[in-house]
Design a protein around this motif. Sequence first.
Motif, PDB file in Angstrom:
ATOM      1  N   MET A  78       0.847  -1.193   0.000  1.00  0.00           N
ATOM      2  CA  MET A  78       0.000   0.000   0.000  1.00  0.00           C
ATOM      3  C   MET A  78       0.881   1.241   0.000  1.00  0.00           C
ATOM      4  O   MET A  78       1.925   1.273   0.628  1.00  0.00           O
ATOM      5  CB  MET A  78      -0.911   0.007   1.229  1.00  0.00           C
ATOM      6  N   ARG A  79       0.422   2.251  -0.684  1.00  0.00           N
ATOM      7  CA  ARG A  79       1.156   3.517  -0.717  1.00  0.00           C
ATOM      8  C   ARG A  79       0.334   4.578  -0.017  1.00  0.00           C
ATOM      9  O   ARG A  79      -0.876   4.653  -0.184  1.00  0.00           O
ATOM     10  CB  ARG A  79       1.432   3.929  -2.149  1.00  0.00           C
ATOM     11  N   ILE A  80       1.007   5.416   0.750  1.00  0.00           N
ATOM     12  CA  ILE A  80       0.340   6.485   1.480  1.00  0.00           C
ATOM     13  C   ILE A  80       0.487   7.771   0.683  1.00  0.00           C
ATOM     14  O   ILE A  80       1.585   8.145   0.277  1.00  0.00           O
ATOM     15  CB  ILE A  80       0.944   6.646   2.888  1.00  0.00           C
ATOM     16  N   ASP A  81      -0.624   8.435   0.459  1.00  0.00           N
ATOM     17  CA  ASP A  81      -0.616   9.698  -0.264  1.00  0.00           C
ATOM     18  C   ASP A  81      -0.106  10.791   0.671  1.00  0.00           C
ATOM     19  O   ASP A  81      -0.717  11.053   1.703  1.00  0.00           O
ATOM     20  CB  ASP A  81      -2.029  10.015  -0.749  1.00  0.00           C
ATOM     21  N   PRO A  82       1.015  11.459   0.342  1.00  0.00           N
ATOM     22  CA  PRO A  82       1.542  12.492   1.237  1.00  0.00           C
ATOM     23  C   PRO A  82       0.598  13.687   1.391  1.00  0.00           C
ATOM     24  O   PRO A  82       0.638  14.384   2.392  1.00  0.00           O
ATOM     25  CB  PRO A  82       2.863  12.911   0.607  1.00  0.00           C
ATOM     26  N   ALA A  83      -0.273  13.906   0.423  1.00  0.00           N
ATOM     27  CA  ALA A  83      -1.199  15.035   0.522  1.00  0.00           C
ATOM     28  C   ALA A  83      -2.298  14.761   1.544  1.00  0.00           C
ATOM     29  O   ALA A  83      -2.925  15.683   2.056  1.00  0.00           O
ATOM     30  CB  ALA A  83      -1.823  15.332  -0.834  1.00  0.00           C
ATOM     31  N   ALA A  84      -2.532  13.478   1.870  1.00  0.00           N
ATOM     32  CA  ALA A  84      -3.596  13.129   2.809  1.00  0.00           C
ATOM     33  C   ALA A  84      -3.136  13.210   4.265  1.00  0.00           C
ATOM     34  O   ALA A  84      -3.951  13.143   5.164  1.00  0.00           O
ATOM     35  CB  ALA A  84      -4.107  11.727   2.519  1.00  0.00           C
ATOM     36  N   VAL A  85      -1.831  13.358   4.501  1.00  0.00           N
ATOM     37  CA  VAL A  85      -1.304  13.411   5.865  1.00  0.00           C
ATOM     38  C   VAL A  85      -1.484  14.829   6.407  1.00  0.00           C
ATOM     39  O   VAL A  85      -1.118  15.805   5.764  1.00  0.00           O
ATOM     40  CB  VAL A  85       0.187  13.003   5.880  1.00  0.00           C
ATOM     41  N   ALA A  86      -2.055  14.939   7.591  1.00  0.00           N
ATOM     42  CA  ALA A  86      -2.299  16.255   8.190  1.00  0.00           C
ATOM     43  C   ALA A  86      -0.998  16.852   8.724  1.00  0.00           C
ATOM     44  O   ALA A  86      -0.147  16.134   9.229  1.00  0.00           O
ATOM     45  CB  ALA A  86      -3.301  16.115   9.332  1.00  0.00           C
ATOM     46  N   PRO A  87      -0.846  18.179   8.654  1.00  0.00           N
ATOM     47  CA  PRO A  87       0.363  18.798   9.215  1.00  0.00           C
ATOM     48  C   PRO A  87       0.323  18.762  10.744  1.00  0.00           C
ATOM     49  O   PRO A  87      -0.736  18.727  11.355  1.00  0.00           O
ATOM     50  CB  PRO A  87       0.313  20.230   8.694  1.00  0.00           C
ATOM     51  N   ALA A  88       1.498  18.775  11.351  1.00  0.00           N
ATOM     52  CA  ALA A  88       1.602  18.728  12.812  1.00  0.00           C
ATOM     53  C   ALA A  88       2.168  20.057  13.315  1.00  0.00           C
ATOM     54  O   ALA A  88       2.892  20.752  12.617  1.00  0.00           O
ATOM     55  CB  ALA A  88       2.515  17.592  13.235  1.00  0.00           C
ATOM     56  N   GLN A  89       1.834  20.401  14.534  1.00  0.00           N
ATOM     57  CA  GLN A  89       2.326  21.633  15.147  1.00  0.00           C
ATOM     58  C   GLN A  89       3.712  21.396  15.748  1.00  0.00           C
ATOM     59  O   GLN A  89       3.947  20.413  16.416  1.00  0.00           O
ATOM     60  CB  GLN A  89       1.383  22.084  16.266  1.00  0.00           C
ATOM     61  N   THR A  90       4.633  22.300  15.488  1.00  0.00           N
ATOM     62  CA  THR A  90       5.951  22.238  16.119  1.00  0.00           C
ATOM     63  C   THR A  90       5.907  23.080  17.378  1.00  0.00           C
ATOM     64  O   THR A  90       4.999  23.909  17.553  1.00  0.00           O
ATOM     65  CB  THR A  90       7.044  22.773  15.172  1.00  0.00           C
ATOM     66  N   PRO A  91       6.874  22.906  18.286  1.00  0.00           N
ATOM     67  CA  PRO A  91       6.864  23.707  19.521  1.00  0.00           C
ATOM     68  C   PRO A  91       6.873  25.207  19.268  1.00  0.00           C
ATOM     69  O   PRO A  91       6.360  25.985  20.054  1.00  0.00           O
ATOM     70  CB  PRO A  91       8.132  23.259  20.242  1.00  0.00           C
ATOM     71  N   ALA A  92       7.428  25.655  18.169  1.00  0.00           N
ATOM     72  CA  ALA A  92       7.474  27.085  17.887  1.00  0.00           C
ATOM     73  C   ALA A  92       6.151  27.602  17.348  1.00  0.00           C
ATOM     74  O   ALA A  92       6.007  28.792  17.102  1.00  0.00           O
ATOM     75  CB  ALA A  92       8.589  27.379  16.888  1.00  0.00           C
TER      76      ALA A  92
END
Length: 136
Positions: A78-92
């Motif tokens: 299976m391949r994961i679509d990078p556009a479907a991954v939600a962005p994450a918050q960095t400490p900054a």
Amino acid sequence: MFTFFLIVQTLVAAALVAVILMQRSEGGGLGMGGSPSGLMSARGAADFLTRATSILGGLFVILSIVLAGLAALERAPMRIDPAAVAPAQTPAGRTTPLGTPGQAPATDPLTGAARQAPPAAAPAPAPSNGAVPIAQ
């Protein structure tokens, strides 16, 4: 489609076994007694069985290759679509997509739990000259 070819493969294999067992071997084997007054002469039956064996053998090999190809296609990773991954918050406070080098996200995207800090650095290795390090 795979199941259909698998059933055809089984039928071809059974027919191949039957045709091989009907052929006359050097010791007689399970071959049919060939009388010249029968439907086919002994020579005609041998030619037919030899031709049927080669055709069924070739069909068996071709079906084996087709089944292997279909099995490989069905089990493709299976391949994961990078556009479907939600962005994450960095400490900054900046958002970066997951998987980028730099700071790791503060929470696990699957469970939402806080991530643990990486383990501390390992102690320095022992000297290579055979000396025993002094306990600290």
